[in-house]
Design an enzyme around this catalytic site. Structure first.
Site, PDB file in Angstrom:
ATOM      1  N   LYS A  13       0.825  -1.225   0.114  1.00  0.00           N
ATOM      2  CA  LYS A  13       0.021   0.005  -0.183  1.00  0.00           C
ATOM      3  C   LYS A  13       0.764   1.208  -0.085  1.00  0.00           C
ATOM      4  O   LYS A  13       0.610   2.194  -0.889  1.00  0.00           O
ATOM      5  CB  LYS A  13      -0.945  -0.074   1.207  1.00  0.00           C
ATOM      6  CG  LYS A  13      -1.694  -1.197   1.339  1.00  0.00           C
ATOM      7  CD  LYS A  13      -2.676  -1.103   2.630  1.00  0.00           C
ATOM      8  CE  LYS A  13      -1.955  -1.105   3.896  1.00  0.00           C
ATOM      9  NZ  LYS A  13      -1.340  -2.557   3.908  1.00  0.00           N
ATOM     10  N   ARG A  88     -10.099   0.879   8.949  1.00  0.00           N
ATOM     11  CA  ARG A  88      -9.466  -0.433   9.306  1.00  0.00           C
ATOM     12  C   ARG A  88     -10.507  -1.343   9.656  1.00  0.00           C
ATOM     13  O   ARG A  88     -10.243  -2.593  10.062  1.00  0.00           O
ATOM     14  CB  ARG A  88      -8.445  -0.423  10.089  1.00  0.00           C
ATOM     15  CG  ARG A  88      -6.933  -0.172   9.405  1.00  0.00           C
ATOM     16  CD  ARG A  88      -6.183  -1.046  10.295  1.00  0.00           C
ATOM     17  NE  ARG A  88      -4.825  -1.498   9.863  1.00  0.00           N
ATOM     18  CZ  ARG A  88      -3.861  -0.638   9.235  1.00  0.00           C
ATOM     19  NH1 ARG A  88      -3.885   0.469   8.771  1.00  0.00           N
ATOM     20  NH2 ARG A  88      -2.546  -1.079   9.339  1.00  0.00           N
ATOM     21  N   ARG A 127      11.692  -5.430   5.322  1.00  0.00           N
ATOM     22  CA  ARG A 127      11.616  -3.905   5.204  1.00  0.00           C
ATOM     23  C   ARG A 127      12.305  -3.151   5.640  1.00  0.00           C
ATOM     24  O   ARG A 127      12.616  -3.324   6.734  1.00  0.00           O
ATOM     25  CB  ARG A 127       9.915  -3.864   5.168  1.00  0.00           C
ATOM     26  CG  ARG A 127       9.721  -2.169   5.079  1.00  0.00           C
ATOM     27  CD  ARG A 127       8.129  -1.795   5.002  1.00  0.00           C
ATOM     28  NE  ARG A 127       7.667  -2.352   6.190  1.00  0.00           N
ATOM     29  CZ  ARG A 127       6.237  -2.032   6.381  1.00  0.00           C
ATOM     30  NH1 ARG A 127       5.556  -1.784   5.468  1.00  0.00           N
ATOM     31  NH2 ARG A 127       5.682  -2.565   7.461  1.00  0.00           N
ATOM     32  N   ARG A 160      11.125  -1.118  11.094  1.00  0.00           N
ATOM     33  CA  ARG A 160      10.022  -0.789  11.972  1.00  0.00           C
ATOM     34  C   ARG A 160       9.759  -1.559  13.115  1.00  0.00           C
ATOM     35  O   ARG A 160       9.961  -2.836  12.998  1.00  0.00           O
ATOM     36  CB  ARG A 160       8.658  -0.626  11.027  1.00  0.00           C
ATOM     37  CG  ARG A 160       8.143   0.559  10.641  1.00  0.00           C
ATOM     38  CD  ARG A 160       7.173   0.673   9.896  1.00  0.00           C
ATOM     39  NE  ARG A 160       5.848  -0.239  10.392  1.00  0.00           N
ATOM     40  CZ  ARG A 160       4.520  -0.178   9.300  1.00  0.00           C
ATOM     41  NH1 ARG A 160       4.692   0.588   8.365  1.00  0.00           N
ATOM     42  NH2 ARG A 160       3.815  -1.066   9.830  1.00  0.00           N
ATOM     43  N   ARG A 171      -0.671  -8.773  13.381  1.00  0.00           N
ATOM     44  CA  ARG A 171      -1.180  -7.872  12.322  1.00  0.00           C
ATOM     45  C   ARG A 171      -2.099  -8.474  11.214  1.00  0.00           C
ATOM     46  O   ARG A 171      -3.058  -8.091  10.916  1.00  0.00           O
ATOM     47  CB  ARG A 171      -0.242  -7.091  11.806  1.00  0.00           C
ATOM     48  CG  ARG A 171       0.465  -5.888  12.596  1.00  0.00           C
ATOM     49  CD  ARG A 171       1.807  -5.416  12.329  1.00  0.00           C
ATOM     50  NE  ARG A 171       1.991  -4.732  11.018  1.00  0.00           N
ATOM     51  CZ  ARG A 171       3.037  -4.538  10.296  1.00  0.00           C
ATOM     52  NH1 ARG A 171       4.104  -4.936  10.817  1.00  0.00           N
ATOM     53  NH2 ARG A 171       2.934  -4.029   9.213  1.00  0.00           N
TER      54      ARG A 171
HETATM   55  P1  AP5 Z   1       4.812  -1.657   1.753  1.00  0.00           P
HETATM   56  O1  AP5 Z   1       4.608  -0.733   0.460  1.00  0.00           O
HETATM   57  O2  AP5 Z   1       5.775  -0.967   2.888  1.00  0.00           O
HETATM   58  O3  AP5 Z   1       3.504  -2.324   2.434  1.00  0.00           O
HETATM   59  P2  AP5 Z   1       2.153  -1.691   3.099  1.00  0.00           P
HETATM   60  O4  AP5 Z   1       0.831  -2.499   2.474  1.00  0.00           O
HETATM   61  O5  AP5 Z   1       2.124  -0.240   3.025  1.00  0.00           O
HETATM   62  O6  AP5 Z   1       2.323  -2.463   4.584  1.00  0.00           O
HETATM   63  P3  AP5 Z   1       2.376  -1.787   5.748  1.00  0.00           P
HETATM   64  O7  AP5 Z   1       2.992  -2.679   6.946  1.00  0.00           O
HETATM   65  O8  AP5 Z   1       2.890  -0.405   6.136  1.00  0.00           O
HETATM   66  O9  AP5 Z   1       1.014  -1.738   6.253  1.00  0.00           O
HETATM   67  P4  AP5 Z   1       0.294  -1.968   7.650  1.00  0.00           P
HETATM   68  O10 AP5 Z   1      -1.016  -1.855   7.194  1.00  0.00           O
HETATM   69  O11 AP5 Z   1       0.540  -3.145   8.564  1.00  0.00           O
HETATM   70  O12 AP5 Z   1       0.971  -0.593   8.628  1.00  0.00           O
HETATM   71  P5  AP5 Z   1       0.417   0.893   8.751  1.00  0.00           P
HETATM   72  O13 AP5 Z   1       1.466   1.775   8.906  1.00  0.00           O
HETATM   73  O14 AP5 Z   1      -0.865   1.172   8.046  1.00  0.00           O
HETATM   74  O15 AP5 Z   1       5.697  -2.970   1.353  1.00  0.00           O
HETATM   75  C1  AP5 Z   1       6.097  -3.631   2.063  1.00  0.00           C
HETATM   76  C2  AP5 Z   1       7.400  -4.237   1.882  1.00  0.00           C
HETATM   77  O16 AP5 Z   1       7.305  -5.067   0.384  1.00  0.00           O
HETATM   78  C3  AP5 Z   1       8.253  -3.163   1.611  1.00  0.00           C
HETATM   79  O17 AP5 Z   1       9.551  -3.550   2.035  1.00  0.00           O
HETATM   80  C4  AP5 Z   1       8.329  -2.996  -0.134  1.00  0.00           C
HETATM   81  O18 AP5 Z   1       9.570  -2.635  -0.456  1.00  0.00           O
HETATM   82  C5  AP5 Z   1       8.001  -4.313  -0.284  1.00  0.00           C
HETATM   83  N1  AP5 Z   1       7.344  -4.585  -1.714  1.00  0.00           N
HETATM   84  C6  AP5 Z   1       6.121  -3.666  -1.777  1.00  0.00           C
HETATM   85  N2  AP5 Z   1       5.622  -4.021  -3.091  1.00  0.00           N
HETATM   86  C7  AP5 Z   1       6.142  -5.054  -3.453  1.00  0.00           C
HETATM   87  C8  AP5 Z   1       6.214  -6.047  -4.576  1.00  0.00           C
HETATM   88  N3  AP5 Z   1       5.197  -5.650  -5.566  1.00  0.00           N
HETATM   89  N4  AP5 Z   1       6.912  -7.039  -4.808  1.00  0.00           N
HETATM   90  C9  AP5 Z   1       8.019  -7.197  -3.832  1.00  0.00           C
HETATM   91  N5  AP5 Z   1       8.265  -6.474  -2.804  1.00  0.00           N
HETATM   92  C10 AP5 Z   1       7.256  -5.510  -2.586  1.00  0.00           C
HETATM   93  O19 AP5 Z   1      -0.324   0.607  10.299  1.00  0.00           O
HETATM   94  C11 AP5 Z   1       0.510   0.296  11.379  1.00  0.00           C
HETATM   95  C12 AP5 Z   1      -0.049   0.185  12.565  1.00  0.00           C
HETATM   96  O20 AP5 Z   1      -0.505   1.401  12.782  1.00  0.00           O
HETATM   97  C13 AP5 Z   1      -1.106  -0.959  12.736  1.00  0.00           C
HETATM   98  O21 AP5 Z   1      -0.738  -1.919  13.097  1.00  0.00           O
HETATM   99  C14 AP5 Z   1      -2.137  -0.090  13.724  1.00  0.00           C
HETATM  100  O22 AP5 Z   1      -1.579  -0.292  15.085  1.00  0.00           O
HETATM  101  C15 AP5 Z   1      -1.844   1.340  13.423  1.00  0.00           C
HETATM  102  N6  AP5 Z   1      -2.938   1.881  12.591  1.00  0.00           N
HETATM  103  C16 AP5 Z   1      -2.774   2.551  11.399  1.00  0.00           C
HETATM  104  N7  AP5 Z   1      -3.996   3.018  10.865  1.00  0.00           N
HETATM  105  C17 AP5 Z   1      -4.712   2.416  11.791  1.00  0.00           C
HETATM  106  C18 AP5 Z   1      -6.445   2.531  11.761  1.00  0.00           C
HETATM  107  N8  AP5 Z   1      -7.019   3.436  10.719  1.00  0.00           N
HETATM  108  N9  AP5 Z   1      -6.981   2.128  12.785  1.00  0.00           N
HETATM  109  C19 AP5 Z   1      -6.380   1.685  13.911  1.00  0.00           C
HETATM  110  N10 AP5 Z   1      -5.016   1.257  14.079  1.00  0.00           N
HETATM  111  C20 AP5 Z   1      -4.198   1.955  12.825  1.00  0.00           C
END
Ligand code: AP5
Ligand code: ZN
Length: 215
Positions: A13, A88, A127, A160, A171
């Protein structure tokens, strides 16, 4: 355009969001990035969020919803936005609908990136993130030009605190229980675009743009 990008942790994402906002000239709203910024700044909200994030739990709706509502009112959202990591759960989705309604806005599409579960752990444990601009890299799949440094800004790369195997597994469980139901929610509203995230990063972007009828 006003868009939403969803998918399991590690679906790509953040990676796709970075490219999409440049392509479409819209504002990126990532709740995860907002919380990580608050943690870095040591705010009260950051301290509260960190307790949940490190375990891979959702931060309570009461904290998230107010933050997003405030963010949507900022002038840089007027030309369009891409929500990433919000909503979410169904409660957050309902609040979003009400909020956009009250602003006279609507979502134009919901991008749902799918990736097989077994690939997710490899993606997340490998990552690395830029400390300055938040850009995301991977030790195998998306290496920076200089080891440990961001291509975009030269910032230092770090891992992270929720990218360890235990937090990642939690997660994924939280995603399945709370976030996956949103696929139906947006499908019923005719907004869902399913995208195969298990392809080259550039190909995923192409598919997203095609699904939005932008290319
Ligand atoms: P990346 O693009 O970083 O993945 P992502 O989908 O953004 O993953 P996140 O881990 O950031 O999502 P998340 O939903 O767990 O975290 P968030 O920050 O929202 O890619 C991942 C890796 O793969 C990278 O190394 C990249 O280079 C590689 N990659 C990408 N595309 C690729 C491809 N096509 N092929 C190969 N490799 C590839 O949330 C974190 C925490 O915040 C949550 O757990 C929660 O505690 C809190 N939080 C955030 N939002 C809310 C909400 N709305 N409500 C409640 N809690 C929340
Ligand atoms: Zn950077």
């Amino acid at each position: 355009v006003n868009l939403l990008i969803m998918g399991p942790p590690g679906a790509g994402k953040g990676t796709q969001a970075e490219a999409l906002i440049k392509e479409l000239n819209i504002t990126h709203i990532s709740t995860g990035d907002m919380f990580r910024k608050a943690i870095k700044e040591g705010t009260e909200m950051g301290k509260k969020a960190k307790e949940y994030m490190d375990k891979g739990e959702l931060v309570p709706d009461s904290v998230v919803v107010g933050m997003v509502k405030e963010r949507l009112l900022q002038p840089d959202c007027e030309n369009g936005f891409l929500l990433d990591g919000f909503p979410r759960n169904v409660t957050q989705a309902e609040v979003l609908d009400e909020t956009l309604d009250s602003m006279g806005l609507k979502l134009n599409g919901v991008i749902n990136i799918t990736v097989p579960r077994e690939k997710i752990i490899v993606r997340l444990t490998g990552r690395r993130i830029c400390r300055s601009c938040g850009a995301s890299y991977h030790v195998l799949f998306n290496k920076p030009a200089i080891e440990g440094r961001c291509n975009a800004c030269g910032g230092e790369l770090y891992q992270r605190s929720d990218d360890n195997e235990m937090a990642v597994i939690n997660r994924l469980e939280v995603y399945e229980a709370h976030t996956q139901p949103l696929i139906n929610y947006y499908s019923e509203r005719g907004l869902l675009k399913n995208i195969n995230g298990d392809q080259d990063i550039k190909k995923v972007l192409e598919d997203i743009l095609l699904s939005l009828n932008i290319r």
